[in-house]
Design a protein around this motif. Structure first.
Motif, mmCIF file in Angstrom:
data_model
loop_
_atom_site.group_PDB
_atom_site.id
_atom_site.type_symbol
_atom_site.label_atom_id
_atom_site.label_comp_id
_atom_site.label_asym_id
_atom_site.label_seq_id
_atom_site.Cartn_x
_atom_site.Cartn_y
_atom_site.Cartn_z
ATOM 1 N N ILE A 163 -72.331 -43.334 -1.503
ATOM 2 C CA ILE A 163 -73.289 -43.432 -0.292
ATOM 3 C C ILE A 163 -74.441 -44.187 -0.463
ATOM 4 C CG2 ILE A 163 -72.354 -41.047 0.311
ATOM 5 C CD1 ILE A 163 -74.718 -39.775 -1.075
ATOM 6 N N SER A 164 -75.143 -44.739 0.585
ATOM 7 C CA SER A 164 -76.136 -45.576 0.670
ATOM 8 C C SER A 164 -77.355 -44.795 0.214
ATOM 9 C CB SER A 164 -76.296 -46.203 1.912
ATOM 10 O OG SER A 164 -76.946 -45.212 2.812
ATOM 11 N N PRO A 165 -78.445 -45.959 -0.504
ATOM 12 C CA PRO A 165 -79.659 -45.349 -0.531
ATOM 13 C C PRO A 165 -80.454 -44.465 0.381
ATOM 14 C CG PRO A 165 -79.327 -47.377 -1.559
ATOM 15 C CD PRO A 165 -78.353 -47.322 -0.680
ATOM 16 N N ALA A 166 -80.302 -45.161 1.523
ATOM 17 C CA ALA A 166 -80.897 -44.158 2.738
ATOM 18 C C ALA A 166 -80.070 -42.877 2.914
ATOM 19 C CB ALA A 166 -80.721 -45.232 4.147
ATOM 20 N N LEU A 167 -78.983 -42.774 2.562
ATOM 21 C CA LEU A 167 -78.346 -41.627 3.010
ATOM 22 C C LEU A 167 -78.815 -40.710 1.780
ATOM 23 C CD1 LEU A 167 -76.561 -40.018 4.845
ATOM 24 C CD2 LEU A 167 -74.579 -41.131 3.737
ATOM 25 N N VAL A 168 -78.768 -41.280 0.823
ATOM 26 C CA VAL A 168 -79.185 -40.369 -0.420
ATOM 27 C C VAL A 168 -80.550 -39.805 -0.243
ATOM 28 C CG1 VAL A 168 -80.202 -40.585 -2.964
ATOM 29 C CG2 VAL A 168 -77.839 -41.512 -2.470
ATOM 30 N N ASN A 169 -81.518 -40.513 0.238
ATOM 31 C CA ASN A 169 -83.110 -39.831 0.723
ATOM 32 C C ASN A 169 -82.370 -38.736 1.722
ATOM 33 O OD1 ASN A 169 -85.196 -40.405 2.664
ATOM 34 N ND2 ASN A 169 -85.845 -40.689 0.521
ATOM 35 N N ILE B 184 -79.970 -36.918 2.674
ATOM 36 C CA ILE B 184 -79.501 -35.880 2.159
ATOM 37 C C ILE B 184 -80.269 -35.022 1.180
ATOM 38 C CG2 ILE B 184 -77.472 -34.878 0.475
ATOM 39 C CD1 ILE B 184 -75.954 -37.190 1.550
ATOM 40 N N ASP B 185 -81.070 -35.699 0.154
ATOM 41 C CA ASP B 185 -81.956 -35.030 -0.709
ATOM 42 C C ASP B 185 -83.078 -34.192 -0.276
ATOM 43 O OD1 ASP B 185 -82.619 -34.683 -3.678
ATOM 44 O OD2 ASP B 185 -84.333 -35.905 -3.312
ATOM 45 N N ASN B 186 -83.609 -34.841 0.936
ATOM 46 C CA ASN B 186 -84.942 -34.333 1.588
ATOM 47 C C ASN B 186 -84.330 -33.502 2.921
ATOM 48 O OD1 ASN B 186 -87.321 -35.669 0.310
ATOM 49 N ND2 ASN B 186 -85.745 -37.264 0.504
ATOM 50 N N LYS B 187 -83.016 -33.120 2.954
ATOM 51 C CA LYS B 187 -82.472 -32.393 4.045
ATOM 52 C C LYS B 187 -83.292 -32.930 5.648
ATOM 53 C CE LYS B 187 -82.391 -28.279 1.254
ATOM 54 N NZ LYS B 187 -82.623 -27.150 0.933
ATOM 55 N N GLY B 188 -83.114 -34.295 5.481
ATOM 56 C CA GLY B 188 -83.872 -35.269 6.513
ATOM 57 C C GLY B 188 -84.895 -35.994 5.915
ATOM 58 N N PHE B 189 -85.142 -36.890 6.641
ATOM 59 C CA PHE B 189 -86.013 -38.037 6.245
ATOM 60 C C PHE B 189 -87.280 -37.778 5.400
ATOM 61 C CE2 PHE B 189 -83.407 -40.399 9.114
ATOM 62 C CZ PHE B 189 -82.559 -41.405 8.207
ATOM 63 N N SER B 190 -87.529 -38.208 4.221
ATOM 64 C CA SER B 190 -89.021 -38.000 3.614
ATOM 65 C C SER B 190 -89.762 -39.298 4.202
ATOM 66 C CB SER B 190 -88.821 -38.080 2.251
ATOM 67 O OG SER B 190 -88.364 -39.281 1.593
ATOM 68 N N GLY B 191 -90.927 -39.017 4.304
ATOM 69 C CA GLY B 191 -92.111 -40.025 4.596
ATOM 70 C C GLY B 191 -91.924 -40.667 5.986
ATOM 71 N N ALA B 192 -91.324 -39.797 6.869
ATOM 72 C CA ALA B 192 -90.900 -40.475 8.257
ATOM 73 C C ALA B 192 -89.979 -41.189 8.296
ATOM 74 C CB ALA B 192 -92.045 -40.794 8.970
ATOM 75 N N LEU C 102 -78.975 -50.010 -9.181
ATOM 76 C CA LEU C 102 -79.534 -48.656 -9.037
ATOM 77 C C LEU C 102 -80.950 -48.492 -8.628
ATOM 78 C CD1 LEU C 102 -77.994 -46.640 -12.125
ATOM 79 C CD2 LEU C 102 -77.234 -46.758 -9.703
ATOM 80 N N LEU C 103 -81.453 -49.759 -8.671
ATOM 81 C CA LEU C 103 -83.118 -49.615 -8.151
ATOM 82 C C LEU C 103 -83.310 -49.024 -6.889
ATOM 83 C CD1 LEU C 103 -86.233 -50.169 -8.718
ATOM 84 C CD2 LEU C 103 -85.538 -52.620 -7.875
ATOM 85 N N PRO C 104 -82.569 -49.428 -5.665
ATOM 86 C CA PRO C 104 -82.832 -48.928 -4.393
ATOM 87 C C PRO C 104 -82.413 -47.319 -4.423
ATOM 88 C CG PRO C 104 -81.150 -50.934 -4.258
ATOM 89 C CD PRO C 104 -81.093 -50.456 -5.663
ATOM 90 N N TYR C 105 -81.452 -46.858 -5.245
ATOM 91 C CA TYR C 105 -81.560 -45.447 -5.230
ATOM 92 C C TYR C 105 -82.686 -44.723 -5.801
ATOM 93 C CZ TYR C 105 -76.746 -46.224 -4.110
ATOM 94 O OH TYR C 105 -75.644 -46.669 -3.271
ATOM 95 N N ALA C 106 -83.447 -45.361 -6.849
ATOM 96 C CA ALA C 106 -84.564 -44.862 -7.485
ATOM 97 C C ALA C 106 -85.494 -44.868 -6.511
ATOM 98 C CB ALA C 106 -85.095 -45.815 -8.814
ATOM 99 N N VAL C 107 -85.641 -45.822 -5.621
ATOM 100 C CA VAL C 107 -86.716 -45.786 -4.612
ATOM 101 C C VAL C 107 -86.532 -44.832 -3.715
ATOM 102 C CG1 VAL C 107 -87.772 -46.996 -2.692
ATOM 103 C CG2 VAL C 107 -87.247 -48.386 -4.633
ATOM 104 N N ALA C 108 -85.209 -44.458 -3.155
ATOM 105 C CA ALA C 108 -84.965 -43.481 -2.200
ATOM 106 C C ALA C 108 -85.247 -41.972 -2.938
ATOM 107 C CB ALA C 108 -83.247 -43.383 -1.983
ATOM 108 N N LEU C 109 -85.036 -41.874 -4.334
ATOM 109 C CA LEU C 109 -85.279 -40.686 -4.882
ATOM 110 C C LEU C 109 -86.766 -40.580 -5.343
ATOM 111 C CD1 LEU C 109 -82.144 -40.223 -6.795
ATOM 112 C CD2 LEU C 109 -82.749 -38.848 -4.823
#
Length: 644
Positions: A279-285, A287-295, A548-555
């Motif tokens: 899954i994409s970094p945006a989708l990781v963010n 799913i992890d936040n049960k919605g988007f973090s930081g708008a 993995l950098l984009p995923y690190a940013v997403a998390l």
């Protein structure tokens, strides 16, 4: 001549003092005639002679009468009241009534008719019920004759009672003075057989006369079981509606939570070096936040980095803006929803998206389409907020509160006691949520310390304010006996807040994805030696870091991941790669080391985007018999009055 002038001055002074004394507004005489009927209702005629001087008594007088009393067990009960007539000097007088806290105010006089100074006699007649107290061995009339709320002194006060069938009381007593006084500056009129009383000294403002008469059971009718049931419901209607509604809402939310709100059990977390199911970094963010973090701006930043790492765009980090420039590399395969929305904003080679204040509206539009694309494709797939259940619970709560206001018998002051704490709860709650989000999104130790201090300050102010409010309102709460209503209201509010957070739940697929994402986060934050000890883990390299950098940013863990890569670059294992590494997709300022250059940029990218968005415009007690625990101001009747 001098002696004559002094004598005249003395006479004028005496005359002035005499006029001043006569000009005082007082109640010359206060007579009450009370008739107790066999059905336990009573009729009261109050004859009040006042001296009016146009100060406070301009149009007439007003008489306050309580509509609540305590029964023999100390419970608050609503009494019946009917105004029969109001007269002035033997003639019908214009009058009107209005509700006051815990009672009714009777105005004698007309708003456009002013009285000349002088003495006036007002006669107020009313009928009231539920005033006879019932004990095991006797019934009792415990009556506050004058009330303790008069604004004027009373020169004389008297009362005469008539019991059914000329019954004589078996026991009597009386009290005078301010509320709670047990003084007895009055007397039983000789020969009255315990049915007439009069004061033996004037009563000051706030002082009154109270009498207690006991008589045998059966003199007045006992209430029927139907009347008792109806009175119980009427007396406790607020509590019945409030706590009944609280129970109904709790059962509704509990049943709903059991049905849809329980989280699936967590799986076994295993560190992993790839995103779950690609899954994409945006989708990781998401799913992890049960919605988007930081708008959603963090997810957008991660998507921009993902496109840059893949070579589709280049990022240029300037002092106060970020430029995303499309390269001439062709899109391979199908981009995921968020990335497709972003690339659509710069569709051809050389096109740019400048993120700064001047392009705030364009960035805002991009953010809307970016979030919409992801939510449209993945809504309710990984996490269900169950908003419908919450909305129904809120609607049910509103219905209960509305029923309390419409069908209950709340005092007007209770409205403020309800809404003021609610306002402060929402006000401080909003600030607290904002501070918590600030703490979660804090990138530096200093930011976290500031967030913690702000949260502690807000908590101290909130608790102090609420404590002062409760202390100041406690007397009103006890006087109105509305504490159960406020407890029920607070419980309803708390249930809605609690289940707002509890009702949402991951789907089974979402729970599986969250376990995988947690494994990826663990890997990204592990120390290098721990990462190297993992069986099958890839060796650190520029390509592995960039992947993995984009995923690190997403998390939100780009700092430790960038620092791990910088540590690797400084090691002997990096060799020539350390000297030659310079990502072609990123052009930044002059930073001292790579960790600051890449990690610092990625961590601030979301806040840079958010800062470009235009600011939206502002939108338009126990009781007892009057003989064993009585005092002035106790029992039924009472109230007071003044002039208007």
């Amino acid at each position: 001549m001098t002696i004559f002038l002094r004598l005249c001055s003395a006479l004028l002074l005496v005359f002035w003092m005499a006029c001043g004394a006569q000009a005082e507004e007082v109640i010359r005489d206060y007579q009450a005639d009370i008739t107790v009927f066999p059905d336990a209702t009573i009729e009261v005629t109050e004859t009040i002679t006042v001296n009016a001087e146009g100060n406070r008594i301009q149009r007439g007088i007003f008489r306050d009468f309580p509509l609540y009393a305590q029964d023999a067990r100390g419970f608050r009960q609503k009494v019946d009241f009917e105004l029969i007539s109001v007269e002035r000097d033997g003639q019908p007088e214009a009058n009107h009534t209005e509700s006051i806290t815990g009672g009714i105010r009777i105005y004698a006089g007309s708003g456009d008719v002013f009285l000349q100074p002088g003495e006036y006699t007002y006669t107020i007649t009313y009928r009231t019920g539920r005033q006879i107290r019932s004990f095991d061995d006797h019934d009792e009339l415990y009556w506050n004759v004058t009330g303790n709320g008069w604004l004027f002194p009373l020169e004389e006060a008297s009362v005469k009672v008539s019991l059914p069938s000329d019954t004589a009381p078996t026991k009597t007593t009386f009290f005078t003075g301010p509320m709670g006084s047990t003084a007895q500056n009055a007397r039983e009129v000789p020969g009255s057989n315990g049915l007439e009383f009069q004061t033996t000294r004037p009563l000051g403002p706030g002082e009154g006369l109270t009498i207690v008469l006991a008589f045998d059971k059966g003199v007045v009718a006992a209430p029927s079981s139907e009347e008792t049931t109806w009175w119980f419901i009427r007396d406790n209607l607020n509590t019945i509606i409030g706590f009944g509604g609280l129970v109904v809402i709790f059962l509704y939310y509990l049943r709903s939570w059991v049905a849809v709100g329980r989280d699936p059990p967590k799986g076994v977390m295993v560190p992993r070096w790839d995103p779950p199911e690609g899954i994409s970094p945006a989708l990781v963010n998401y799913i992890d936040n049960k919605g988007f973090s930081g708008a959603g701006w963090t997810a957008l930043s991660a998507s921009a980095l993902e496109l840059a790492v893949k070579g589709y765009v280049e990022l240029e980090d300037l002092d106060r803006s970020i430029t995303i420039r499309r390269t001439d590399k062709r899109i391979e395969g199908k981009l995921q929803a968020g990335e497709a929305a972003l690339i659509a904003e710069i569709p051809s080679a050389g096109k740019t998206l400048v993120i700064d204040k001047a392009n705030g509206k364009r960035v805002q539009s991009l953010g809307d389409s970016f979030r919409s694309a992801i939510e449209k494709e993945h809504r309710d797939k990984y996490y269900k907020a169950n908003a419908g259940y919450i909305s129904l619970g809120i609607g049910l709560s509103i219905a209960v509160v509305a029923s309390l206001f419409i069908f209950g018998n709340l005092d007007e002051d209770v409205y403020a006691l309800i809404f003021v704490p609610t306002f402060f709860a929402v006000f401080f709650g909003s600030f607290t949520v904002g501070i918590v989000h600030m703490f979660k999104g804090a990138r530096s130790l200093f930011s976290k310390i500031i967030a913690i201090l702000a949260l502690a300050l807000i908590g101290f102010v909130a608790l102090s304010t609420m404590a002062l409010m409760l202390i100041s309102m406690w007397a009103d709460l006890e006087a109105t006996h509305q504490i159960p209503v406020l407890v029920a209201f607070g419980g309803i509010l708390l249930l809605n807040i609690l289940f707002y957070f509890l009702m949402g739940a991951p789907t089974p697929l979402g729970r599986k994805m969250m376990d995988g994402i947690e494994g990826l986060r663990t890997y990204l934050t592990l120390a290098e030696k721990d990462r190297m000890n993992m069986a099958g883990a890839p060796t650190m390299s520029p390509s592995h870091f960039e992947k993995l950098l984009p995923y690190a940013v997403a998390l939100g863990v780009e700092k430790p991941w960038s620092q791990a890569f910088e540590t690797w670059l400084a090691s002997a294992a990096a060799g020539a790669a350390a000297a030659s590494y310079s990502p072609g997709w990123y052009h930044g300022g002059n930073y001292s080391n790579f960790g600051d250059r890449i990690g610092g940029f990625s961590s601030s990218m979301a806040s840079t985007i958010a800062s470009t968005i235009p600011t939206p415009p502002p939108s338009s007690s126990s009781s007892s018999s009057g003989f064993s625990g009585g005092s002035s101001g106790g029992g039924g009747g009472g109230g007071g009055g003044g002039g208007w």
